[in-house]
Every structure is written in structure tokens, then in C-alpha cells.
Scaffold this motif. Structure first.
Motif, PDB file in Angstrom:
ATOM      1  N   GLU A 109       0.854  -1.288   0.127  1.00 54.68           N
ATOM      2  CA  GLU A 109       0.055   0.068  -0.172  1.00 54.68           C
ATOM      3  C   GLU A 109       0.831   1.423  -0.198  1.00 54.68           C
ATOM      4  O   GLU A 109       0.609   2.220  -0.646  1.00 54.68           O
ATOM      5  N   TRP A 110       2.075   1.349   0.798  1.00 51.61           N
ATOM      6  CA  TRP A 110       2.755   2.332   0.853  1.00 51.61           C
ATOM      7  C   TRP A 110       3.603   2.423  -0.436  1.00 51.61           C
ATOM      8  O   TRP A 110       3.530   3.928  -0.858  1.00 51.61           O
ATOM      9  N   LYS A 111       3.861   1.660  -1.119  1.00 54.82           N
ATOM     10  CA  LYS A 111       4.344   1.562  -2.580  1.00 54.82           C
ATOM     11  C   LYS A 111       3.420   2.252  -3.488  1.00 54.82           C
ATOM     12  O   LYS A 111       3.877   3.327  -4.229  1.00 54.82           O
ATOM     13  N   ILE A 112       2.325   2.025  -3.561  1.00 56.74           N
ATOM     14  CA  ILE A 112       1.099   2.549  -4.196  1.00 56.74           C
ATOM     15  C   ILE A 112       1.007   4.251  -3.900  1.00 56.74           C
ATOM     16  O   ILE A 112       1.008   4.876  -4.815  1.00 56.74           O
ATOM     17  N   GLU A 113       1.014   4.359  -2.804  1.00 58.27           N
ATOM     18  CA  GLU A 113       0.915   5.733  -2.104  1.00 58.27           C
ATOM     19  C   GLU A 113       2.002   6.839  -2.755  1.00 58.27           C
ATOM     20  O   GLU A 113       1.913   7.652  -3.197  1.00 58.27           O
ATOM     21  N   GLU A 114       3.324   5.901  -2.839  1.00 64.12           N
ATOM     22  CA  GLU A 114       4.454   6.730  -3.262  1.00 64.12           C
ATOM     23  C   GLU A 114       4.366   7.028  -4.492  1.00 64.12           C
ATOM     24  O   GLU A 114       4.448   8.153  -4.839  1.00 64.12           O
ATOM     25  N   GLN A 115       3.871   6.103  -5.268  1.00 64.81           N
ATOM     26  CA  GLN A 115       3.628   6.586  -6.756  1.00 64.81           C
ATOM     27  C   GLN A 115       2.525   7.617  -6.904  1.00 64.81           C
ATOM     28  O   GLN A 115       2.671   8.430  -7.670  1.00 64.81           O
ATOM     29  N   ARG A 524      -5.979   0.831   7.270  1.00 61.89           N
ATOM     30  CA  ARG A 524      -5.631   0.916   6.092  1.00 61.89           C
ATOM     31  C   ARG A 524      -6.750   0.580   5.037  1.00 61.89           C
ATOM     32  O   ARG A 524      -7.941   0.307   5.066  1.00 61.89           O
ATOM     33  N   ALA A 525      -6.378   0.314   3.691  1.00 63.77           N
ATOM     34  CA  ALA A 525      -7.125  -0.042   2.636  1.00 63.77           C
ATOM     35  C   ALA A 525      -6.972  -1.588   2.053  1.00 63.77           C
ATOM     36  O   ALA A 525      -7.881  -2.148   1.664  1.00 63.77           O
ATOM     37  N   TRP A 526      -5.785  -1.718   1.962  1.00 66.02           N
ATOM     38  CA  TRP A 526      -5.375  -3.149   0.914  1.00 66.02           C
ATOM     39  C   TRP A 526      -5.189  -4.393   2.229  1.00 66.02           C
ATOM     40  O   TRP A 526      -4.115  -4.376   2.789  1.00 66.02           O
ATOM     41  N   GLY A 527      -6.249  -4.966   2.134  1.00 59.09           N
ATOM     42  CA  GLY A 527      -6.123  -6.488   3.127  1.00 59.09           C
ATOM     43  C   GLY A 527      -7.489  -7.040   2.947  1.00 59.09           C
ATOM     44  O   GLY A 527      -8.441  -6.499   2.511  1.00 59.09           O
TER      45      GLY A 527
END
Length: 985
Positions: A109-115, A524-527
């Protein structure tokens, strides 16, 4: 027409080794070709077909995270798992390895937010299921990458059908496991202090936290004593000071490394086991802070240090007893700030209080620490009976800002609320604001800074805070209807589990004994969502029909169904008009991975529950081992594993943690590209993997050198077996030396099998390497080269030796195949080109009658004598007196009767590889060669007599005795005649 020796090239008459197995391995180029070959032939499926009907052995894969290339820790872990599954497969089991991946959670999720941030997008403006789809795509990409990398390591498993926590079936089963906790009453909503990442805006579990050095502000804070309230020592009196009137104007002093938690203070804890005193300030150097005449209460062991910190002189007035402290009441040091903090602060006994640091009093903010919370809750009933408000405030919000529960520091503060930590993990202005307020109230005793270990999120690497938030928990100590609790079930399961190494048991037990209730919720959102409905009081809807609709939707649509429009009405059905709220938190990913046993071991017919083995790094005592244990014990009453194996972490050669910043990382892809996967695997199986290991260029070179010796030994066996015609010499007719080698195989067979059973790969590989280098290359092969190269085709000794080399090869190559799969595959196919793979073979059965301890004891004596002789000849060789040991015929004085008896019936010249030898039992002359550890053997060097045989290079008296072959010995002439008769000349 007869053929004379002069017309012969004797090298062509010898049985010299012949093989296409190269000395230079070329592993970086050859191994990928082998991986491709295994894929084309469907090796994994062939293994399953071959193993049908065998007992199952299941190593359940702890799922790596799908968010990047593999690192050295992955390589160590996967190689160990591959060695285990292959070794059981080759010992009569169906050892099916199903790899898996952890796909949900914050790292992705953090990686997608960074993008998003890089593109200027706002995550909150994106539909949640669109965001989740991007997370799913990200995980799918890295699963493919890691699959290729794991297979390049030589790992064989069901990579075509792995388990994924984000697969629809998995998400449905994870949700089903959660609902089991909900329906059994183990799941509840509570408000407790949890570790909170401001940067990531979510609660964290202990397994998601790592500790780093951190510099904190420290403060000593004064709490004014105002009296004693009704309590166990004061009855119902509102003021029962009696003879301790002087304490009314004193201050209790606390010390804390988190000044920002002072607004959340609701009590002070002390220890009945600590000696306390009342102190008076005699002189002060500071302009601000305590002044002469102030009275302060400290632990005696810490008073002097504390007063020195504040630059104060002091005198001790008297003892302060535990009776003085019990039921004592103070006011809050920030009383009156923005007209707040007017409540009383009780002094409570606490088991967690020590006099090792601070003041002997612990500032207790139940919304900001587990021990603080426990102390507050333990005293809650008594406090409420005394009229004290026990509400736990929410002083800090999810973004790290002070709330309205921190008057004067929250929204009502000029300039806006102070902040503990900002979005980048940097320290905010909360500490500064609190300290300034304490100074304004004249409640600061002293201040300072301290470097100490502090929790950080292992993902963002930023400090976390403890804050009280509503979360979903699983009870650890609630009675479950059968006289057990989740904690007692887990502790009993630990006692029934095998741990390798054994120390892992105590470590996991200690964690279970001390752990708080299991916090499951993440913001969070992804899970997988916490797919329950609850009312305003936190009561959970228990409706089997609602649950069935949820699980059916998850099975067919995945967990995205929970977040789809109209989900509440869809799942509640006719109950949609009731006041049930849809919970939107998601599950801790450790619950996901802790549930893998359910949707993998139980749901796949090619596996079984419980698993035989779980194997992961030592950090997983608080991670996967831990969550799997709790999940399984909560739903099934026992652990999902029989054995837990733990490996350490890989450090650099100096014992430092590997990090990119230090430039000391070893990248497995680079090692494979340069040296090959089998070199990396050799390091894994020769290291003490149960402990932290070291790796670097020097360690790798040591393994490369060992590999070369091993490979050359295998190569020599292949070359010798090129002349193997498959003849069998009865065991009873074999020479002693061959029977000795079969005895050694019998010993090794027991060691290898026990080593694999005990997961002690270092012991196995070390024993095999030593055997190949010391027993074979330096002894048996050395001694038997003459026989194997020169003896006649009909020679029983030669046939027996080839037969033994055949047995050696088959045993050694199959034993090493689980550890060095590429090299042993290459060797096996060189020997048996019609075979499909060594990995489809089984370890060779070793007959019991090969074992002969008496013979082995005798040959240990023979080898002692041989060692002295070869030592003496090595000196002559170094001094250029001889070029080969065959030029020697030493005189050997053996004065020990036991040694003489051992060598009596043997051709010691043959064993010592000399052309002759004289054994004498008299005392040797002075200054002859001896070894310190073999006192009764001495060697006098003597050159060999006779002529040199042009074929075998031995010096004998019978060279030329056969006129047809005038330049060879009689033995070699007979061999040549036999070869000619067979048409081989």
C-alpha cells in the motif's frame, strides 16, 4: 604377429579416467540451462507422480512479502527449505513443497501511495477498490519476479499453483477464520494504547516494529501533593493525614522520556519494595525550577543523581513509607492551563516500578503505554469507589496532533495544536510546548536528553508512538468454554512442539506468556477487512446467514466485495434497517499469514494438517510462528505445526548487519551470476544457520575452494567409472581396503540420515567433504590408482575397486543432491545419461553387513603407519631427492606390537605407494623421521632398487622378465597380454 612393447604407447593401455564432466564447473551458464530443463520435463510433477502412495512430509512455506527482489535472507531461507523437502523426498516420502506469498498490507500500500505522491494524486480521491486493484497488480508483478529468482536458486516446488493471501479463496478463508473468533466471543472492540505509526496512519503489532537508537527529551516533573483520599488505609475520611502534615506541601517527582504524554497523565505509580524519602532543597543554582525550602519525594537510590541533574543541594528530612504513599492524591502539574487538568492524580502501587533510573515514581498515562494502562485498569474499581473519574482520554489523534483532551495544547492553543510527530516522521513541537507549559506552572524539576532504544516502524523506519485508540482485539485470557484460554492453549501447544534449535521454545513461550490481547485492526485499505457488523456499544452481530453471504461473496469476488457500493445492505439483507455498523478496518497481515495453514494445509489434498515443519528466521517467534500459533489455537485448539526450525540472520564478515548504506550487502543474484547457485547453497549448508551467519568475499572464496575439491573428486569417480562393466565381486571376496570403504559408507549412511532428520546440514556436508578429501582423494583413490589403471581386466582387486567406486558415487551423489542439486544433477546424468534426474532417485540402501567396526579399528592403525611414511617421503620430495614416492623403498621401524600386527598381512608398499618397503621391529637409529603423535613408528629413507616399469612406473626386480614386453614388470606384461587377447591393444 606378436606386438613388441616398443611399438606400444603404454598410456593407451592404461584404464585412465575418461569423462566429459569438466573440471571447471561453469555454473553461472550451466545452472539456468538446468532450470529450463527441469521446467520442460515437469520435474515437480514427476516428483509427485513418483511419490504417490508414500507418506506425506509437509514443510509449510512461511510467505515472503511480494514487494521486491529477493535478498540474501530469502536465499538462505529458501535453500534451507529446499534441502529439507528434497532430502525427505529422496528418503521415501512424498515431500511436496508449495510456495506462498504474503500479498496484503502496508508495504505494498505504501509503494502505491508513493507512486501517487510522485504523480500528485490524492489516494483519498481514488475509489477504494481501484486503489486495491493497483495493490493487487503490484503484488502480482513481484510474485513473478521472485518466482524466477527462487527457481534460479534451484528451488523446486509448485510454482505454477502457489498459495497467495490475495487469492479469492484465501481471502474467503481468512475472513472465515476471523468470523470463528467473532462467533466464539473471542473478538471484541476495545480502547487500549497501541503502537501507532503517524507516518502510516495505522496501528502496528509488535512484529511490525523494530528498535533503533533515538534521542529523546527527558523531563523531571513535580506533582503537588494535596492529601489522601478515601481508600484502604484511610477509611472514608476525606483528610486523614494525622502526623504527616509536612507531606501536604511536598511534590512527588516523576521522570519521563516522553514529555508529550504529560497531558495524558492520570496517576503516579510507586513500588512498595523501594525505599523513599522526603528531601528539602538547601540551595539552588538555577534561575528556574526548585528553590530552597521546596520539599520533594524521591526513591533514596535516585535522589542524589536527580538533585545533581537540577544543580541543587539538598538534605533528607525523613522516610516516606508505603503507607504514606498509598491513597495519596496529587494535582496535575498542568492544572489551570486553559482552565483544564483540574482532576486529582492518585498514587498507585505498581509492579513495573524500579529504582534503576528516574526517580522511583512512574508517570502513568493509561492512554500511552501498556503498563500504564494495566496499572490504571487494575485500580479502576477502587478509584471509581473513591469518586475518581477513570475515563482514559484521547489526547493525541491519528496524525500526531494534540486533541481537545489536552487543554491549552490542542485546538484551543494559539497557533493550533502541537504535534508529536509529523508526516515525515520528524519530531514535532509537542515536547517543546509541554516543557514550556511546565516551566510556566513552575512544575519542571529538570530537563535533559537521552539516547536510547526506541520503537520504529520497520516499513517507514520512523518512530512510532503509543496512543489510546478504539481497535479490534482477540482475548488472550478469556475462558473458552473448556477450561482453557487462548494463552493456555498456546502455551500447551508450545510444550508439545519440537524446536530446532531448542532455545526457540523458551523464546516463543516468553512472548506468549507476556503478550497483551491480540490487536487485529489496521486503519488501511489493502487487505482482508474485519468483516463484521457492530453496534454503537461494540457488540458484534452474530448471524450465520449474514456470515454465509459474506463468505460466498469473498469466494467469488474477493474481499473487494466488502468495499463495493451497497455492501452493507447486501450482506445484512433483511436486517439492514437495524443499527449495525459495517466495520471498515482491515485485518493485521499477521492474521492473514497466520491463517495460511487453513487455506493451504487443510484445503489442498496434496498437503496435510498440521505441517511437519515451519522454518523461518528467528524474528518470526514474534511474527509468523506466533500468529499461526494463536490463530490455530483459537480456532482448533492446537498448533498448526509439529516442528519449528529457526535460522539466524546473515551478517557481513566482520559481524555487522548488512545494509546498503554501509555497502556491505551480499546480493544473491550477483553471487549466482559470478559463481553459481551451488556455491551459495554450499555456504548455506556448511554454516551454523541456527545462529547468525557471516558472508562476504572471503567466505565465498572458502566455499569455492571446497567446491573445487568436491567436484574434482566426483570427476575422478566419473572418469574411473567409464571403465565400469558392471561386474560384481562378492562382498566376502573383496580385499580389506574395499570392505573398509564400504564400512565407511555404512557409517556415513547413518550420519547422513540422522543429520537430515535433525536438520543439521552442516554436520552432513562437513562429514561428506572430509570423507571425499581425506578418505577418498588423499587415501583410497591414491592407493588404488595403480590397481585401477594398471591391473589386468580379470583382476579381482581391480573389479572390486571399480565396484566400490560405483557404490561411492551412487551414495555420495544422491546424499548431496538435496544440497547441491545442479552439480549432482550434472554428475548423475554424466554417469547415467538415460536417467531423467538424480532428484527422482532415492538414497541408496546400505547393507547392514558392510558395517565392520573391528576392521575399521585395524585400518586406523594401518593408516597411522602410512601417515608417518608419507610424511617422511614428502620431505624427500620437497628436497628434490625424489620426484615420486615410487622412487622410494623406505625402511620402517615399527616397535609397537599392535601396529605390527595390524600391518602384518598387508603390502605396505602398495598402501604407501612406494616400490618397496622393509618393516622392522627393532629400535630405529637416531635422527630419523617420526611424528609426535605416532611415537612407535620411524622411517629411514631408502631409494628403490630395480628398474622402472615403463607402464606403471614402479621400480621392480622383474622388469624385463617377459621378453615380449622387456621394459615392463611381470604384472604389467601379464595385463598387456590379457588386453591383447581381448582385442584391446
Amino acid at each position: 604377429m606378436s606386438q613388441t612393447s616398443e611399438k606400444l604407447d603404454y598410456s593407451k593401455t592404461l584404464y585412465l579416467p575418461q569423462t566429459d564432466f569438466p573440471m571447471r564447473a561453469g555454473l553461472p551458464a550451466k545452472e539456468p540451462e538446468t532450470v529450463t530443463r527441469w521446467r520442460k520435463m515437469g520435474l515437480y510433477k514427476r516428483l509427485r507422480e513418483e511419490a504417490k502412495g508414500r507418506p506425506l512430509f509437509v514443510l509449510h512455506d512461511g510467505p515472503p512479502y511480494a514487494n521486491g527482489n529477493i535478498h540474501i535472507g530469502h536465499a538462505l531461507n529458501k535453500v534451507l527449505k529446499d534441502v529439507i523437502t528434497r532430502s525427505f523426498q529422496m528418503r521415501g516420502y512424498d515431500s511436496n513443497y508449495v510456495p506462498g506469498w504474503d500479498c496484503h498490507g502496508l508495504p505494498i500500500e505504501w509503494k502505491i501511495e508513493e507512486q501517487y505522491r510522485a504523480k500528485g494524486r490524492n489516494k483519498d480521491e481514488v475509489p477504494i477498490n481501484e486503489f486495491r486493484r493497483e495493490c493487487r497488480d503490484f503484488a502480482e508483478h513481484w510474485i513473478k519476479v521472485q518466482t524466477e529468482e527462487f527457481q534460479r536458486l534451484g528451488v523446486v516446488g509448485d510454482f505454477d499453483d502457489p498459495y497467495l493471501t490475495m487469492a479469492y479463496h484465501a481471502e474467503a478463508r481468512i475472513a472465515g477464520e476471523l468470523l470463528k473468533f467473532a462467533m466464539s466471543g473471542q473478538l471484541y472492540r476495545g480502547s487500549k494504547p497501541v503502537m501507532w505509526s503517524v507516518v502510516e496512519r495505522t496501528a502496528l503489532a509488535e512484529a511490525e516494529v523494530e528498535y533503533h537508537d533515538h534521542e529523546s527529551d527527558t523531563v523531571w516533573v513535580k506533582f503537588p501533593v494535596v492529601g489522601r483520599g478515601p481508600g484502604p488505609n484511610t477509611g472514608n475520611s476525606s483528610d486523614a493525614w494525622k502526623n504527616i502534615e509536612e507531606l501536604r506541601d511536598a511534590f512527588v517527582v516523576i521522570w519521563t522520556t516522553t514529555p508529550w504524554t504529560i497531558p495524558g497523565n492520570r496517576a503516579i505509580s510507586f513500588s512498595p519494595r523501594i525505599a523513599y524519602g522526603l528531601y528539602e532543597v538547601a540551595a539552588a543554582e538555577n534561575e528556574f525550577g526548585p528553590q530552597p525550602g521546596e520539599k520533594l519525594i524521591f526513591a533514596d537510590a535516585l535522589a542524589e543523581e536527580s538533585f545533581a541533574k537540577a544543580k541543587l543541594e539538598f538534605k533528607r528530612l525523613r522516610d516516606v513509607s508505603k503507607e504514606d504513599l498509598e491513597d495519596m492524591l496529587c494535582t496535575h502539574p498542568l492544572k489551570g492551563l486553559s482552565d483544564g487538568y483540574k482532576f486529582l492524580v492518585p498514587v498507585l502501587p505498581g509492579e513495573h516500578v524500579t529504582d534503576e533510573a528516574g526517580t522511583g515514581f512512574v508517570h502513568t498515562a493509561p492512554g500511552h503505554g501498556r503498563e500504564d494502562f494495566d496499572a490504571w485498569m487494575d485500580a479502576r474499581a477502587d478509584l471509581e469507589a473513591r469518586g475518581i473519574d477513570t475515563t482514559i482520554p484521547f489526547t493525541v489523534d491519528d496524525a500526531g496532533f494534540f486533541t481537545k483532551d489536552a487543554p491549552g495544547l490542542g485546538p484551543d492553543r494559539e497557533g493550533g495544536p502541537a504535534r508529536v510527530i509529523d508526516d515525515k516522521g520528524k519530531k514535532g513541537d509537542a515536547n517543546k510546548a509541554v516543557i514550556e507549559a511546565l516551566i510556566e506552572k513552575n512544575m519542571l524539576f529538570a530537563r535533559g536528553r537521552l539516547k536510547h532504544s526506541y520503537p520504529h516502524s520497520w516499513r517507514s523506519k520512523k518512530p512510532v508512538i503509543f496512543r489510546n485508540t478504539p481497535q479490534w482485539f482477540v482475548h488472550m485470557d478469556k475462558e473458552l468454554g473448556d477450561g482453557t484460554t487462548l494463552r493456555t492453549r498456546a502455551l500447551n501447544a508450545i510444550d508439545g512442539t519440537r524446536f530446532v534449535p531448542a532455545a526457540g521454545q523458551a523464546r516463543l513461550r516468553a512472548m506468549i506468556e507476556d503478550r497483551p490481547d491480540w490487536v487485529l485492526s489496521r486503519q488501511r485499505a489493502w487487505g482482508v477487512p474485519i468483516c463484521v457488523f457492530a453496534n454503537d456499544d461494540g457488540e458484534i452481530l452474530q448471524d450465520d446467514q449474514v456470515n454465509a453471504r459474506i463468505l460466498d461473496a469473498f469466494e467469488n469476488e474477493g474481499a473487494d466485495a466488502w468495499f463495493a457500493e451497497g455492501a452493507r445492505e447486501r450482506f445484512l439483507g433483511s436486517r439492514a434497517n437495524e443499527p449495525w455498523h459495517q466495520v471498515m478496518d482491515i485485518l493485521d497481515v499477521w492474521f492473514d499469514s497466520g491463517s495460511t495453514h487453513a487455506f493451504t494445509l487443510e484445503d489442498r489434498p496434496d498437503l496435510k494438517w498440521p505441517a511437519d515443519v515451519y522454518l523461518e528466521g528467528s524474528d518470526q517467534h514474534r511474527g509468523w510462528f506466533h500468529s499461526s500459533l494463536l490463530e490455530s489455537c483459537g480456532t482448533r485448539g492446537r498448533a498448526p505445526y509439529e516442528t519449528v526450525i529457526t535460522h539466524g540472520f546473515t551478517m557481513d564478515e566482520e559481524g555487522r548487519k548488512m545494509s546498503k548504506s554501509l555497502g556491505n550487502t551480499v546480493v544473491p543474484q550477483d553471487v549466482m551470476a559470478k559463481s553459481g547457485a551451488d556455491i551459495l547453497r554450499l555456504w548455506v549448508v556448511t554454516t551454523d544457520y541456527w545462529e547468525d551467519q557471516r558472508l562476504g568475499s572471503n567466505v565465498l572464496q572458502t566455499n569455492i575452494d571446497a567446491y573445487r575439491k568436491l567436484r574434482n573428486t566426483v570427476r575422478w569417480m566419473l572418469g574411473t567409472l567409464a571403465h565400469d562393466e558392471g561386474e560384481e565381486v562378492p562382498f566376502a571376496e573383496m580385499p580389506e581396503l574395499e570392505r573398509l570403504m564400504l564400512h565407511r559408507l555404512s557409517e556415513l549412511d547413518e550420519l547422513v540420515r540422522k543429520g537430515y532428520d535433525n536438520f543439521d546440514f552442516k554436520r552432513v556436508m562437513r562429514a561428506l567433504l572430509d570423507f571425499m578429501v581425506v578418505d577418498l582423494s588423499a587415501f583410497y583413490f591414491d592407493v588404488r590408482k595403480d590397481t585401477l589403471y594398471c591391473d589386468a581386466p580379470s583382476s579381482i582387486r581391480r573389479k572390486a575397486a571399480i565396484q566400490v567406486v560405483r557404490k561411492l558415487f551412487d551414495c555420495l551423489v544422491t546424499w548431496m543432491a538435496p544440497m547441491l542439486p545442479f552439480t549432482m544433477e550434472e554428475a548423475w546424468l554424466e554417469r547415467y545419461p538415460e536417467a531423467e534426474s538424480v532428484h527422482l532417485a532415492q538414497f541408496r540402501e546400505v547393507p547392514g553387513d558392510w558395517r565392520d567396526d573391528k576392521l575399521a579399528a585395524k585400518w586406523r592403525k594401518i593408516r597411522q603407519v602410512r601417515r608417518v611414511v608419507t610424511g617422511a617421503l614428502e620431505i624427500e620430495r620437497k628436497e628434490k631427492t625424489i620426484g615420486s614416492s615410487l622412487e622410494a623403498a623406505p625402511v620402517v621401524h615399527v616397535t609397537d606390537p599392535a601396529l605390527r600386527e595390524a600391518i602384518a598381512d598387508h603390502d605396505m608398499a602398495d598402501i604407501c605407494i612406494t616400490s618397496g618397503i622393509e618393516i622392522r621391529d627393532d629400535a630405529p637409529p637416531a635422527d630419523v623421521f617420526m611424528l609426535d603423535d605416532v611415537k612407535d613408528v620411524a622411517v629411514v629413507f631408502k631409494r628403490a632398487d630395480g628398474k622402472k616399469c615403463a607402464r606403471s612406473w614402479r621400480y621392480t626386480d622383474d622388469v624385463g622378465s617377459d621378453p615380449e614386453f622387456p621394459d615392463v614388470s611381470a604384472r604389467d606384461a601379464a595385463a598387456l597380454r590379457e588386453l591383447r587377447a581381448l582385442g584391446r591393444l
